[in-house]
Write a protein that holds these residues in place. Structure first.
Motif, PDB file in Angstrom:
ATOM      1  N   PRO A 201      -1.667 -88.630   9.937  1.00  0.00           N
ATOM      2  CA  PRO A 201      -2.154 -89.773  10.718  1.00  0.00           C
ATOM      3  C   PRO A 201      -1.221 -90.148  11.860  1.00  0.00           C
ATOM      4  O   PRO A 201      -1.655 -90.794  12.819  1.00  0.00           O
ATOM      5  CB  PRO A 201      -2.241 -90.897   9.677  1.00  0.00           C
ATOM      6  CG  PRO A 201      -1.307 -90.487   8.590  1.00  0.00           C
ATOM      7  CD  PRO A 201      -1.367 -89.004   8.543  1.00  0.00           C
ATOM      8  N   CYS A 202       0.050 -89.743  11.780  1.00  0.00           N
ATOM      9  CA  CYS A 202       0.984 -90.029  12.868  1.00  0.00           C
ATOM     10  C   CYS A 202       0.600 -89.293  14.147  1.00  0.00           C
ATOM     11  O   CYS A 202       1.024 -89.692  15.250  1.00  0.00           O
ATOM     12  CB  CYS A 202       2.410 -89.663  12.466  1.00  0.00           C
ATOM     13  SG  CYS A 202       2.590 -87.955  11.919  1.00  0.00           S
ATOM     14  N   ARG A 204      -2.376 -89.098  15.372  1.00  0.00           N
ATOM     15  CA  ARG A 204      -3.611 -89.642  15.920  1.00  0.00           C
ATOM     16  C   ARG A 204      -3.336 -90.596  17.081  1.00  0.00           C
ATOM     17  O   ARG A 204      -2.232 -91.056  17.294  1.00  0.00           O
ATOM     18  CB  ARG A 204      -4.396 -90.365  14.814  1.00  0.00           C
ATOM     19  CG  ARG A 204      -4.855 -89.434  13.706  1.00  0.00           C
ATOM     20  CD  ARG A 204      -5.568 -90.197  12.614  1.00  0.00           C
ATOM     21  NE  ARG A 204      -5.986 -89.290  11.541  1.00  0.00           N
ATOM     22  CZ  ARG A 204      -6.549 -89.691  10.418  1.00  0.00           C
ATOM     23  NH1 ARG A 204      -6.777 -90.978  10.208  1.00  0.00           N
ATOM     24  NH2 ARG A 204      -6.890 -88.814   9.489  1.00  0.00           N
ATOM     25  N   ARG A 205      -4.411 -90.903  17.774  1.00  0.00           N
ATOM     26  CA  ARG A 205      -4.330 -91.825  18.912  1.00  0.00           C
ATOM     27  C   ARG A 205      -4.491 -93.263  18.417  1.00  0.00           C
ATOM     28  O   ARG A 205      -5.317 -93.548  17.546  1.00  0.00           O
ATOM     29  CB  ARG A 205      -5.432 -91.487  19.913  1.00  0.00           C
ATOM     30  CG  ARG A 205      -5.376 -92.299  21.199  1.00  0.00           C
ATOM     31  CD  ARG A 205      -6.444 -91.820  22.156  1.00  0.00           C
ATOM     32  NE  ARG A 205      -7.782 -92.007  21.594  1.00  0.00           N
ATOM     33  CZ  ARG A 205      -8.872 -91.527  22.163  1.00  0.00           C
ATOM     34  NH1 ARG A 205      -8.788 -90.813  23.264  1.00  0.00           N
ATOM     35  NH2 ARG A 205     -10.060 -91.745  21.616  1.00  0.00           N
ATOM     36  N   TYR A 206      -3.683 -94.157  18.979  1.00  0.00           N
ATOM     37  CA  TYR A 206      -3.744 -95.580  18.629  1.00  0.00           C
ATOM     38  C   TYR A 206      -3.840 -96.415  19.901  1.00  0.00           C
ATOM     39  O   TYR A 206      -3.466 -95.973  20.992  1.00  0.00           O
ATOM     40  CB  TYR A 206      -2.515 -95.993  17.810  1.00  0.00           C
ATOM     41  CG  TYR A 206      -2.472 -95.327  16.452  1.00  0.00           C
ATOM     42  CD1 TYR A 206      -3.070 -95.914  15.349  1.00  0.00           C
ATOM     43  CD2 TYR A 206      -1.870 -94.072  16.285  1.00  0.00           C
ATOM     44  CE1 TYR A 206      -3.067 -95.287  14.103  1.00  0.00           C
ATOM     45  CE2 TYR A 206      -1.872 -93.440  15.055  1.00  0.00           C
ATOM     46  CZ  TYR A 206      -2.466 -94.049  13.971  1.00  0.00           C
ATOM     47  OH  TYR A 206      -2.469 -93.423  12.745  1.00  0.00           O
ATOM     48  N   ASP A 212      -4.040 -96.859  25.253  1.00  0.00           N
ATOM     49  CA  ASP A 212      -4.162 -95.839  24.229  1.00  0.00           C
ATOM     50  C   ASP A 212      -2.963 -94.901  24.304  1.00  0.00           C
ATOM     51  O   ASP A 212      -2.414 -94.658  25.389  1.00  0.00           O
ATOM     52  CB  ASP A 212      -5.443 -95.026  24.431  1.00  0.00           C
ATOM     53  CG  ASP A 212      -6.689 -95.820  24.085  1.00  0.00           C
ATOM     54  OD1 ASP A 212      -6.571 -96.775  23.295  1.00  0.00           O
ATOM     55  OD2 ASP A 212      -7.768 -95.494  24.617  1.00  0.00           O
ATOM     56  N   TYR A 214      -0.294 -91.885  21.789  1.00  0.00           N
ATOM     57  CA  TYR A 214       0.149 -91.249  20.543  1.00  0.00           C
ATOM     58  C   TYR A 214       1.524 -91.821  20.197  1.00  0.00           C
ATOM     59  O   TYR A 214       2.555 -91.165  20.322  1.00  0.00           O
ATOM     60  CB  TYR A 214       0.162 -89.728  20.723  1.00  0.00           C
ATOM     61  CG  TYR A 214      -1.217 -89.215  21.087  1.00  0.00           C
ATOM     62  CD1 TYR A 214      -2.145 -88.928  20.105  1.00  0.00           C
ATOM     63  CD2 TYR A 214      -1.598 -89.074  22.421  1.00  0.00           C
ATOM     64  CE1 TYR A 214      -3.424 -88.499  20.418  1.00  0.00           C
ATOM     65  CE2 TYR A 214      -2.877 -88.645  22.754  1.00  0.00           C
ATOM     66  CZ  TYR A 214      -3.788 -88.364  21.743  1.00  0.00           C
ATOM     67  OH  TYR A 214      -5.055 -87.952  22.066  1.00  0.00           O
ATOM     68  N   ASP A 345     -10.680 -88.903  18.607  1.00  0.00           N
ATOM     69  CA  ASP A 345      -9.509 -88.711  17.743  1.00  0.00           C
ATOM     70  C   ASP A 345      -9.824 -87.812  16.545  1.00  0.00           C
ATOM     71  O   ASP A 345      -9.035 -87.710  15.631  1.00  0.00           O
ATOM     72  CB  ASP A 345      -9.019 -90.082  17.252  1.00  0.00           C
ATOM     73  CG  ASP A 345      -7.654 -89.996  16.592  1.00  0.00           C
ATOM     74  OD1 ASP A 345      -6.854 -89.146  17.007  1.00  0.00           O
ATOM     75  OD2 ASP A 345      -7.414 -90.758  15.641  1.00  0.00           O
ATOM     76  N   SER A 714      -6.172 -98.015  15.215  1.00  0.00           N
ATOM     77  CA  SER A 714      -6.626 -96.622  15.230  1.00  0.00           C
ATOM     78  C   SER A 714      -8.039 -96.546  15.776  1.00  0.00           C
ATOM     79  O   SER A 714      -8.741 -97.563  15.917  1.00  0.00           O
ATOM     80  CB  SER A 714      -6.586 -96.037  13.818  1.00  0.00           C
ATOM     81  OG  SER A 714      -7.662 -96.547  13.042  1.00  0.00           O
ATOM     82  N   ASP A 715      -8.497 -95.326  16.095  1.00  0.00           N
ATOM     83  CA  ASP A 715      -9.873 -95.135  16.547  1.00  0.00           C
ATOM     84  C   ASP A 715     -10.872 -95.541  15.486  1.00  0.00           C
ATOM     85  O   ASP A 715     -12.046 -95.771  15.784  1.00  0.00           O
ATOM     86  CB  ASP A 715     -10.097 -93.666  16.915  1.00  0.00           C
ATOM     87  CG  ASP A 715      -9.593 -93.348  18.319  1.00  0.00           C
ATOM     88  OD1 ASP A 715      -8.995 -94.238  18.945  1.00  0.00           O
ATOM     89  OD2 ASP A 715      -9.786 -92.203  18.777  1.00  0.00           O
ATOM     90  N   ARG A 716     -10.416 -95.628  14.230  1.00  0.00           N
ATOM     91  CA  ARG A 716     -11.288 -96.020  13.127  1.00  0.00           C
ATOM     92  C   ARG A 716     -11.258 -97.526  12.882  1.00  0.00           C
ATOM     93  O   ARG A 716     -11.873 -98.016  11.945  1.00  0.00           O
ATOM     94  CB  ARG A 716     -10.881 -95.271  11.856  1.00  0.00           C
ATOM     95  CG  ARG A 716     -11.065 -93.757  11.954  1.00  0.00           C
ATOM     96  CD  ARG A 716     -10.268 -93.054  10.887  1.00  0.00           C
ATOM     97  NE  ARG A 716     -10.517 -91.616  10.833  1.00  0.00           N
ATOM     98  CZ  ARG A 716      -9.999 -90.726  11.672  1.00  0.00           C
ATOM     99  NH1 ARG A 716      -9.193 -91.134  12.644  1.00  0.00           N
ATOM    100  NH2 ARG A 716     -10.271 -89.442  11.558  1.00  0.00           N
ATOM    101  N   GLN A 718      -8.597 -99.362  12.008  1.00  0.00           N
ATOM    102  CA  GLN A 718      -7.549 -99.840  11.101  1.00  0.00           C
ATOM    103  C   GLN A 718      -6.383-100.371  11.930  1.00  0.00           C
ATOM    104  O   GLN A 718      -6.046 -99.832  12.996  1.00  0.00           O
ATOM    105  CB  GLN A 718      -7.068 -98.690  10.195  1.00  0.00           C
ATOM    106  CG  GLN A 718      -8.163 -98.154   9.297  1.00  0.00           C
ATOM    107  CD  GLN A 718      -8.245 -96.628   9.312  1.00  0.00           C
ATOM    108  OE1 GLN A 718      -7.771 -95.977  10.226  1.00  0.00           O
ATOM    109  NE2 GLN A 718      -8.877 -96.059   8.286  1.00  0.00           N
TER     110      GLN A 718
END
Length: 794
Positions: A201-202, A204-206, A212, A214, A345, A714-716, A718
């Motif tokens: 998960p590190c 991923r894009r945040y 935005d 990494y 992502d 996160s893209d999700r 979270q």
């Protein structure tokens, strides 16, 4: 910095995540490889090998004077202990050169029942100071793999304090978190990094403050310029990361570092330049020297760079019916491996080019600027604009998997490579000594010699005679001999000595293998903790706080213990403003931080010594090195926190035998395994955390662009908070962890000791009071996560 020499060359240690990578490492100059089985490996997603393949790999490596280390460096569940014992018995019998481990349960079994296994302390044990290395030495490890967060000066200071062999990474991916201390992947779906299944998960894009990026994706380590400095600091094994990487990657990186290690001092600058050209083909992320040149590097994270590896070679122009079209920036070849990365992502898709066309014609190469057509997985529908990365080159190493298998099948399983030493102290006696596979055998034989007129007995004659092993499963490694008298020995007598000695040696080796496979295995199985009836005890609650100002909480009914953070200045705060603590020392447990680097060690030692003088006796350890803070203090009650990992009864027994009074079970764990561990009679009280805001990652990497007032998203969707504490970066989810509502079930399992951590809320806050009420009522709290409790920790 490059004036030091490399006369005593350190070991070059390469990853072997597949058979192809193993042979690439062998061919391009690795001195040793580390490899995982398909079980108990911290890279469970690598191809890894089975036991038969491993035994043949060991035989192949030993015949070429190389070594093989096995990674058993995952946390082991209770139900897996029997299988673990089978594996340990098998690898001891095949004379593996060392086992790399993290779990103290694995350590206990190895030390008690498998004496033929040499032990290396994995980087997953977070050994980051001199005390940690000394503790590893005390535990019988022969080598420690140091944490990657150390500078050259810190490594040198550690080496001055120990005789233990030190291993350090020189190339490859960095983890954002201190190794072994990341639960981020597990939090997102049970895929535990400490079980070899990190979902990264590190990488991923945040989103943070309208930008935005990494933010948690470190660049790759490349220490090609620092090899003499690392050797001078005391590192004797240079480790390349990458068991998930291809054989091409292994070939390029090993060749690059071998080039520099073998170069004379005068030609080293040219060797480094050549090596850097090779490393351009390893398709990693941006290079950094990491922490080696200082404890606060500024080039560890570049939020604008995608966290995945590979060289960008173009973008998808079209994709239809299993054929992908694009215009490459660099040449592409048959055998190259590509990864197609969507703009979202979502994870990318990698595949090897088996079908390459130019204007519809099959070709082996397409130049930059030409329109390439590449066969791709038919079920994938790549979109226009998706980026294409080259992640490995088919030009670097092209031994196929089937060719690797054929080469491996030529190795006789169980064949022992032995070194011989021969001497003739007198002209009528020859002494033969063999070493290898954990065995030493020496014999003396009477001989009748004759003065030599020409061609006296020599090293060459002895090597020719003793190099013949016939049908016996033996191979002669190195042969040494002292000064020999000028005599001639009858070849018939030398051949008879060889046959007699080798026959006895084979019998002894087989006895040793049999003992490992049967006696050692049986003894280890018998030593597993028996199932015991849980003791019925009144529940005990410990509340963890963030400071010493909430001592009034002890007056609240049902709270037995307070856990307080220990840091420099703690004693001053207690003695000046919180003297109430001095009246109830037996009800306070001082919690040490995860990491205490050597520069901070004296301050923590002073705090511990003063707290003991003030009458405090209870401390909680979070790292192996912290045992040394309490050497000789028999009157104390020491416990271990969850960061010392207790996921099986063998680990619990290990903590008890090391003098601890209690242990905390691992917070990532699931219900079934918690129940299994609690059902065992280990003789050690076990504690379960039932409420906390859990750190997902603890890092030495500074994140100056991320502020704690706004979350990372996160893209999700979270959300996570990032803050800096005592020189460390801590990443936490905004969602709290809670097992409230499951306390009755935990009590039925046999647990009577619970921890509620309110350090982030404050005991007197409205939220803190709600948590304590919910604990008293065993009521679930909405909006919280049970982590892996109700799902499996994979």
């Amino acid at each position: 910095m490059m004036t030091r020499n490399l006369a005593n060359k350190p070991e070059l240690l390469a990853p072997a995540g597949s058979l192809e990578a193993f042979f690439a490492a062998m061919e391009f100059g690795a001195d040793a490889v580390y490899v995982g089985l398909k079980e108990f490996s911290a890279r469970a997603k690598a191809k890894n090998v089975n036991r038969d393949e491993l035994e043949r790999m060991v035989g192949y490596a030993h015949a070429h004077q190389r070594r093989v280390f096995l990674t058993l460096n995952t946390l082991v569940k209770e139900k897996e202990l029997s299988h673990l014992i089978d594996v340990m018995a098998a690898v001891e019998a095949m004379s593996i050169d060392a086992v790399i481990l993290q779990d103290l349960g694995v350590w206990r079994l190895a030390r008690r029942h498998f004496p033929g296994l040499e032990l290396h302390a994995s980087t997953q044990m977070t050994i980051h100071n001199a005390a940690g290395v000394r503790m590893a030495e005390r535990l019988g490890f022969s080598r420690a793999v140091l944490a990657r967060e150390l500078s050259l000066a810190e490594i040198a200071a550690i080496k001055r304090e120990t005789s233990l062999d030190l291993e350090h990474f020189i190339h490859g991916a960095h983890c954002f978190s201190l190794s072994g201390q990341c639960s981020f992947s597990s939090w997102l779906g049970g895929m535990s990094g400490n079980r070899g299944r990190c979902a990264q998960p590190c990488r991923r894009r945040y989103h943070h403050k309208d930008k935005d990026g990494y933010y948690l994706s470190p660049n790759d380590l490349s220490a090609i310029d620092l090899l003499p400095d690392l050797a001078a600091a005391g590192v004797m094994s240079f480790k390349i990361e990458g068991r998930m990487k291809s054989a091409e990657y292994v070939a390029n990186v090993v060749q690059a570092y071998r080039t520099v290690l073998d170069a004379a001092e005068t030609s080293r600058p040219a060797a480094i330049a050549a090596a850097k050209e090779l490393l351009k083909e390893s398709f990693g992320r941006l290079p950094t020297r990491g922490f080696l040149t200082g404890a606060a590097p500024t080039d560890m994270v570049n939020r604008g760079v995608h966290g995945a590896t590979g060289r960008l070679v173009g973008s998808v122009a079209a994709c239809q019916d299993g054929l992908l079209t694009f215009v490459p920036r660099d040449p592409v070849h048959l055998g190259d491996r590509l990864r197609i990365q969507p703009a979202t992502d979502k994870p990318g898709t990698a595949f090897t080019i088996r079908d390459l066309r130019l204007a519809g014609r099959p070709v082996s190469r397409v130049c930059s600027g030409e329109r390439a057509e590449v066969g791709c997985p038919a079920e994938k529908n790549f979109r226009h604009g998706d980026r294409i990365y080259k992640v490995s080159s088919g030009q670097a190493f092209n031994l196929s998997q089937s060719a690797c298998h054929r080469r491996l099948e030529s190795v006789t399983p169980g064949e022992a490579v032995i070194d011989l030493s021969l001497a003739m102290p007198t002209s009528d006696r020859i002494e033969v000594a063999a070493t290898g596979h954990g065995l030493t055998l020496g014999r003396s034989y009477e001989v009748k010699s004759f003065p030599a007129t020409d061609r006296p007995l020599s090293h060459g004659v002895l090597a020719k005679v003793f190099g013949k092993t016939g049908p016996l499963p033996l191979t002669l490694g190195q042969l040494t001999c002292g000064e020999l008298p000028a005599v001639v020995l009858p070849l018939s007598r030398l051949n008879a000595i060889r046959r007699e000695f080798y026959q006895e040696l084979v019998e002894r080796l087989e006895e040793r293998r049999h003992a490992a496979r049967t006696d050692h295995r049986r003894q280890a199985m018998a030593d597993l903790a028996p199932v015991g009836k849980p003791r019925v005890e009144a529940p005990r609650l410990a509340v963890a706080l963030g400071n010493v100002h909430d001592l009034a909480l002890l007056k609240r009914e049902g709270i037995d213990l307070l856990i307080l953070p220990l840091s420099p200045g703690t004693c001053a705060r207690v003695e000046s403003g919180s003297r109430a603590a001095l009246k109830v020392p037996e009800r306070l447990l001082w919690d040490l931080p995860l990491a205490i680097f050597d520069a901070d060690w004296p301050a923590y030692k002073a705090e511990v010594d003063r707290l003991i003088e003030l009458g405090f006796r209870r401390f909680r350890l979070q790292n192996l090195g912290q045992f040394e803070l309490f050497t000789g203090r028999q009157e104390l009650a020491l416990e271990c926190g969850y960061r010392l990992f207790t996921t099986n009864s063998q680990a619990a027994c290990a903590w008890r035998e090391l003098g601890l009074a209690a242990a905390m079970l691992y917070v990532e764990d699931d219900r079934d395994n918690l129940a299994a561990v609690l059902s065992r009679n280990t003789g050690l009280p076990l504690t379960v955390t039932v409420y906390a805001n859990l750190p997902m990652m603890i890092s030495r990497i500074p994140l100056r662009s991320v502020k704690p007032d706004r979350p990372l998203v996160s893209d999700r969707g979270q959300t996570y908070r990032v803050d800096a504490r005592s020189g460390l970066t801590v990443v936490r989810p905004e969602q709290d962890f809670s097992l409230l509502g499951h306390l009755g079930e935990l009590r039925n399992m046999g647990c009577s000791r619970f921890v509620v951590d309110l350090a982030h809320l404050g005991a007197a806050s409205t939220e803190g009071r709600k948590v304590l009420v919910a604990y008293a009522q065993d009521a679930a709290l909405p909006g919280t996560s049970t982590f892996n409790y109700l799902q499996e920790m994979v």
